[in-house]
Design a protein around this motif. Sequence first.
Motif, PDB file in Angstrom:
ATOM      1  N   ASP A 113      10.878  45.884 -14.528  1.00 28.91           N
ATOM      2  CA  ASP A 113      12.115  45.405 -13.914  1.00 28.91           C
ATOM      3  C   ASP A 113      12.063  43.882 -13.803  1.00 28.91           C
ATOM      4  O   ASP A 113      11.460  43.349 -12.867  1.00 28.91           O
ATOM      5  CB  ASP A 113      12.293  46.038 -12.536  1.00 28.91           C
ATOM      6  N   PRO A 146      13.889  42.528 -10.048  1.00 28.28           N
ATOM      7  CA  PRO A 146      13.777  43.516  -8.977  1.00 28.28           C
ATOM      8  C   PRO A 146      14.586  43.109  -7.746  1.00 28.28           C
ATOM      9  O   PRO A 146      14.873  41.920  -7.557  1.00 28.28           O
ATOM     10  CB  PRO A 146      12.283  43.541  -8.669  1.00 28.28           C
ATOM     11  N   ASP A 169       3.873  47.989 -15.101  1.00 30.23           N
ATOM     12  CA  ASP A 169       3.121  49.114 -15.661  1.00 30.23           C
ATOM     13  C   ASP A 169       2.144  48.512 -16.670  1.00 30.23           C
ATOM     14  O   ASP A 169       2.107  47.306 -16.859  1.00 30.23           O
ATOM     15  CB  ASP A 169       4.066  50.113 -16.328  1.00 30.23           C
ATOM     16  N   GLN A 221      11.584  44.007  -3.079  1.00 30.69           N
ATOM     17  CA  GLN A 221      10.350  44.056  -3.850  1.00 30.69           C
ATOM     18  C   GLN A 221       9.643  42.706  -3.926  1.00 30.69           C
ATOM     19  O   GLN A 221       8.546  42.605  -4.466  1.00 30.69           O
ATOM     20  CB  GLN A 221      10.648  44.536  -5.277  1.00 30.69           C
ATOM     21  N   GLU A 242       6.809  49.767  -9.076  1.00 27.65           N
ATOM     22  CA  GLU A 242       8.200  49.857  -9.504  1.00 27.65           C
ATOM     23  C   GLU A 242       8.557  48.735 -10.469  1.00 27.65           C
ATOM     24  O   GLU A 242       9.555  48.807 -11.178  1.00 27.65           O
ATOM     25  CB  GLU A 242       9.150  49.807  -8.298  1.00 27.65           C
TER      26      GLU A 242
END
Length: 65
Positions: free
Chosen positions: A37, A40, A25, A44, A22
Amino acid sequence: MRIDIDEEKCCGAGQCVLAAPEVFDQRDEDGIVVLLDPTPPAGQFAAVQEAAQLCPAAAIVVAED
């Protein structure tokens, strides 16, 4: 939490994506980490810490604000 990425160090191993998909990437063209993000949610934090620890190039630095 503040996340700093050093793209120059990144070797494209992808451990960060596996640990915290999340938040992280990889670019399609070269596999370099992409921060999805930068702030976060607290839930997380453990996954982001794990991603930083798993990074073989130490390209991810996490600091608590």
